[in-house]
Design a protein around this motif. Structure first.
Motif: not given
Length: 162
Positions: A33-38
């Protein structure tokens, strides 16, 4: 779906043929999931309950909120102009029952308080500020808020990690 943290799972929605193309070339368990880091970067800064975090990429806004250090809300919305961006932000704040006088918008991505979208948000929210979270060391000429989403990718790790 996949675990986002110890309390939350994220559900993915993928359009038709894209699933077939994806599974032909990649193992879907490796999709992150791309937003996981943010989300992890913001969570690591000890977010306040009354903060709404907005990350803007083009005409997509991701909105994030925490309660007592735990993820309370995450969603994304496509918007066409500053009015729609303000609309989505105020609806989320209202649904989360965050009082107008207490809400602080914390911006990252393709936005700042002085541009068209940021100044529109400032008409609806008393406090609008740039996100100073920076999970990696940057040269001083680069602004952490504009690269937060990118620099937080190192916090995603594999889908098998927490």
């Amino acid at each position: 779906s996949q675990p986002l943290d110890t309390d939350n799972h994220v559900l993915f929605k993928v359009k038709g043929d894209f699933v077939n193309i994806l599974t032909e070339k990649f193992n879907t368990k490796d999709v992150v999931f791309g937003a996981r880091g943010w989300i992890k970067a913001v969570a690591g800064d000890g977010p306040a309950n009354q903060y709404l975090y907005l990350n803007v990429t083009g005409n997509l806004v991701e909105i994030l909120n925490f309660r007592d250090g735990k993820l309370r809300f995450y969603n994304n919305f496509e918007f066409m102009n500053g009015d729609e961006l303000a609309y989505f932000s105020t609806v989320v704040a209202s649904e989360l029952q965050l009082p107008d006088e207490a809400v602080t918008l914390v911006l990252s991505g393709d936005i700042n308080p002085d541009d068209q979208n940021g100044s529109r948000l400032a008409k609806f929210f008393r406090r609008v500020e740039l996100n100073a979270t920076c999970p990696v060391k940057l040269p001083k000429q680069l602004s952490p808020n504009s690269l937060l989403y990118l620099t937080a990718l190192n916090l995603c790790g594999s889908s098998e990690e927490n």
